[in-house]
Design an enzyme around this catalytic site. Sequence first.
Site, short mmCIF file in Angstrom:
data_model
loop_
_atom_site.label_atom_id
_atom_site.label_comp_id
_atom_site.label_asym_id
_atom_site.label_seq_id
_atom_site.Cartn_x
_atom_site.Cartn_y
_atom_site.Cartn_z
CB CYS A 123 -0.93 0.00 1.21
SG CYS A 123 -2.10 -1.38 1.23
CG HIS A 202 11.40 0.10 5.18
ND1 HIS A 202 11.19 -1.11 5.78
CD2 HIS A 202 11.30 -0.14 3.85
CE1 HIS A 202 10.98 -2.05 4.87
NE2 HIS A 202 11.03 -1.46 3.69
CG HIS A 289 -8.42 19.30 4.25
ND1 HIS A 289 -9.67 19.41 4.80
CD2 HIS A 289 -8.27 20.38 3.45
CE1 HIS A 289 -10.27 20.49 4.34
NE2 HIS A 289 -9.44 21.10 3.52
CG HIS A 293 -3.66 3.16 3.04
ND1 HIS A 293 -4.04 3.06 1.71
CD2 HIS A 293 -3.54 1.89 3.50
CE1 HIS A 293 -4.13 1.78 1.39
NE2 HIS A 293 -3.83 1.06 2.45
CG HIS A 322 -19.45 3.22 1.90
ND1 HIS A 322 -20.16 3.73 0.83
CD2 HIS A 322 -20.32 2.43 2.57
CE1 HIS A 322 -21.40 3.29 0.86
NE2 HIS A 322 -21.53 2.50 1.91
CG ASN A 326 -6.86 -1.66 1.14
OD1 ASN A 326 -6.23 -1.04 0.29
ND2 ASN A 326 -6.29 -2.15 2.22
#
Length: 376
Positions: A123, A202, A289, A293, A322, A326
């Site tokens: 991701c 990482h 804002h 993820h 929604h 993902n």
Amino acid sequence: MLSTRFSGEIIWRNKHLGLNEYKFLLKAVVSSGIGERTYAPRMVFYGREASPTYEDGILEMEEFFHDSIGNLFKRNKISPGEIDVLVVNISMLACMPSMAARIINYYKLREDIKVYNITGMGCSASLISINIVESIFKNEKNKVALMVTSESLSPNWYSGNDRSMILSNCLFRSGGCAVLLTNKMALKNKAMFKLKQLVRTHHGAKDEAYDSCVQREDAQGNIGFHLDKTLPKAATHALVDNLKQIAPLILPVRELLRFSITLFVRKMNWRSTKRGPKPVINFKTGVDHICLHTGGKAVIDGVGANLNLSEYDLEPARMTLHRFGNTSASSLWCCICERCNRATATTFAIVSTTVAIDRPIAMVHFNTYWDASYCL
């Protein structure tokens, strides 16, 4: 589209599941936060999820490439010959020729194009891709880069009964995006975003993070994606460490001083304050804002609780989950555009990187994929 009813039919088709597994999955689908209009690979709708072929994975990616990239060029009036850099990230599909080579062949890109084909980065691949382009732009001027990100679910749809692996079927969905990036001053007025800061962290050296998401085979030899119970915790720790690095770069001095003084006072009076709430840095003093993820409902809730975020801050992630589910590395672009579509100029968004929004974004959907063709 993958509705709750059809998801139930897919679960029923899996003959490896017992009654407890049926109950577990139905509960997971209903409480996942994913809506009724998400997308899945074609072979799922054809009833072949238990026996995907190599061509299923290729077809899934090519459908996306041929549609989104073509629309991206058309809407921004840029020809394929103008692309100087191509970065493609598909985590769970390795093929020959590579996906980058297939794009080059289909759109007849130039022979001197710089090409990067990224796999296995999950991701976070979008930000890694941006980091690659950023490094190139620092050394070369007047370049245009095409970043393509998606995920191939066809060869990784799990048909066994391991709960930690079958859960990925309830969470991940098909989707992708294509984004143009440039450092050409002539295209400045067409840009939707301006990259301000990008910080990568990482945690691969930590076993908790390393083992939280693993592609593997179960005891019966069914390949799938293992999601460990430590995933929300590992994701939160990684994000917190990342924000510690990016905070001095984006927050005003007054907020950094306030947090440092509050933290110092707490340490000096630790006996009287050890039961009280921990001091929390207010990122909203430096950004307008916050976009997270869409790793899943548990991940969104966990990060929101640890960073003391409001429901307004979590809304983009929840709405993206929604509507699209993902979709791996492409999810953050949907999330940014969902929030920034209502934003005005000079506002900022933070997603482990910071971008300035130059003008509102029009959200566009093509067929079964998200197309970020306005995010030049």
